[in-house]
Design a protein around this motif. Sequence first.
Motif, PDB file in Angstrom:
ATOM      1  N   UNK A  16      86.377 -35.726  80.230  1.00  0.00           N
ATOM      2  CA  UNK A  16      87.792 -35.375  80.061  1.00  0.00           C
ATOM      3  C   UNK A  16      87.949 -34.165  79.155  1.00  0.00           C
ATOM      4  N   UNK A  17      89.081 -33.484  79.262  1.00  0.00           N
ATOM      5  CA  UNK A  17      89.369 -32.425  78.285  1.00  0.00           C
ATOM      6  C   UNK A  17      89.569 -33.038  76.893  1.00  0.00           C
ATOM      7  N   UNK A  19      91.643 -34.024  74.742  1.00  0.00           N
ATOM      8  CA  UNK A  19      93.074 -34.328  74.707  1.00  0.00           C
ATOM      9  C   UNK A  19      93.209 -35.836  74.561  1.00  0.00           C
ATOM     10  N   UNK A  73      95.217 -37.895  73.096  1.00  0.00           N
ATOM     11  CA  UNK A  73      96.495 -38.516  73.427  1.00  0.00           C
ATOM     12  C   UNK A  73      96.652 -38.604  74.953  1.00  0.00           C
ATOM     13  N   UNK A  74      96.268 -37.529  75.608  1.00  0.00           N
ATOM     14  CA  UNK A  74      96.424 -37.463  77.048  1.00  0.00           C
ATOM     15  C   UNK A  74      95.595 -38.502  77.781  1.00  0.00           C
ATOM     16  N   UNK A  75      94.293 -38.571  77.456  1.00  0.00           N
ATOM     17  CA  UNK A  75      93.497 -39.504  78.267  1.00  0.00           C
ATOM     18  C   UNK A  75      93.681 -40.949  77.822  1.00  0.00           C
TER      19      UNK A  75
END
Lengths: 325, 351
Positions: A56-57, A59, A61-63
């Motif tokens: 994943x990048x 990020x 919070x994002x993942x």
Amino acid sequence: MGEMTFVAAAREDLDEEMARDPSVFVMGQGIGARGGNFNTTMGLFEKYGPERLRDVPIAERGFVGMCTGAAATGTRPVVDFMFVDFILDAMGELINQTAKLQYMSSGRLTMPIVLRGCYGIGRASATHHSGAYYPIFVHLPGFRVAVPTTPADAKGLLKTAIRLEDPVLFLEHKSLLNTKGSVPEGEHLVPFGEAWVARRGTHLTAVAIGSMVPRTLEVAGRLAAEEVSVEVIDPRTLAPLDIDTILESVHRTGRLLIVDETYAPCGIGAEIAAQVVDRSFDDLDAPIRRLNGLHTPIPYSPPLEAAVVPTTEAIAQAIRDLLAE
Amino acid sequence: MATPLAATPAESGAAESAAARTALGTAEQLALFRTMVEIRRVEEGLVRAHQNGLVHGACHTYVGQEAIAAGVCAHLRPSDVVFSTHRGHGHALAKGVAAQEIAAELFGRETGCSHGRGGSMHLFKPEVGMMGTSGIVGPCILLAAGAGYSFRLQRTDNVAVAFFGDGASNNGAFHEGINMASVWDLPVLFVCENNQYATEVPYHTVSRNPDVAAKAAAYGLPSVIVDGNDILAVHAAAGEAVRRARGGGGPTLLECKTYRTRAHSEGMRDAGYRTAEEVNAWKERCPIKRFRSHLLEAASASSAELDQVEREVDALVANALAFAKDSPWPDPAMVTQHVYRSEGRAGGSVG
């Protein structure tokens, strides 16, 4: 029974669960072909491919938010944070979404998500790569928290964590990753909420957490030569906490020491002490003592870092002091 | 302070041009009309209930934005999922949550769709794919992307939809979520309801670029701007995006330019950040009024038919509000139920 390291035992379990259940997948940085910074997924990418070992990048919070949405819709994510310090970037998602969706949906959504990360002091990793943070998660409704200390428990607790319908913070202390021990093969499940009495004793109960378990066992072994009998309890999970095993032990010994590398204020030791006082005040022959990491960011320089956590000398001294009360 | 009104593309005759494109039959158009009217009437009922003290806490209405929920959700199956915002009553209704369950939830009753644990900002009905409205701006984007990831792993052709406002487009969740959905071709529709104010902060004061859709270019996914007060335009654009997602073509960012004509939340002072003239101008662009005119002009429906729909909806809403008012309160003894799913020592002060 095979002899293997802590990290290999947890990896063997992840492999077994991914083979058993196609809805289990992993997200994290470098957990794909690279196999994880701490080798947590070594060899699995070749077996399960990029959809189930998803790099994943950067990020968090994002993942984490994505994995929360995935868990709510029928799959079983394992988020590999590498260093658990990185979980802090995702706290809003974790506290407001991951931990609350089951409740807000009155139990119609479930949240089978594992949040794993390597934690702890001891490798000059400095302040952004040495934290633990588990008391925060114990404080909040909705999370389960596991802190295994042996290879067998790493495997058995991770297996339970992956199969639970609740969010689980699964923490692996960096100093324990390469320690070896015997591990049952196949279906080895360690239930949450059952402490392990790591050493039997009669004079004093020492509850130790994470890296403090082997350290306290070392001290207990040394003190046995002085006719001091220390019972060492490893709670294994902090939420739920097996307070009954601790109470039973204190009932026999009358003395309680809690050893934990995280901070003292509002910490696990404070909670255990309060529950013991509430429920077993008359069993106590001495005040409850706590040994904690100092209330400071974790420093880099090895002698400074070593000064932050309870040492074997400090543990031994605390035990002697308590027995003299 | 003059706020740019605009933002409605091809304003004059927008409905007509969309109408010329639509292949919808009369029944489908009437269904869209009914959904919009139901959202409006439920909101008006909830406003009165809020004023009478029957709705507790915050109540963010969807008045003025009905075309978006109606136009998007018309393309969804019960197995598709919607993640929504604090302004989510309309999304819940359009996704198939019964008006009485929404009313009862806002009244704090056991019969509410979240059994009284949620209220206006936490409407859940997973049985029909309503996966929650939310009190935090942004997370719905990530949750929908994650649902899309699940659907991919499960080899289904379900689609996930995130509804959010212009306020979310400046939040990290937007950028992280659409980036990951785009790079992994996830079956997600991101619907930005650009009502031009994040709470009371005008969008043009916090974004140099007035178009949220333009941000999609940075992440390599297609985006569309539509007049969010034109039900047929929304319906057409959403249909294409849902088809693309369902067919494995990846996500779309759909920006619907719109406006909320009531205060941010009921009971809040609605002044100091926008003018009455601006509000009134947008009331003239009411999506329901416009669609009604269109249906009559195109002779798709008679005035009597539309009146009949409105009467039926009025009766349904009256029943829903009465149901809510007559429903029992939740049992306080059950207040810690559902914190954890799994067996174990879930209660107590630790864990």
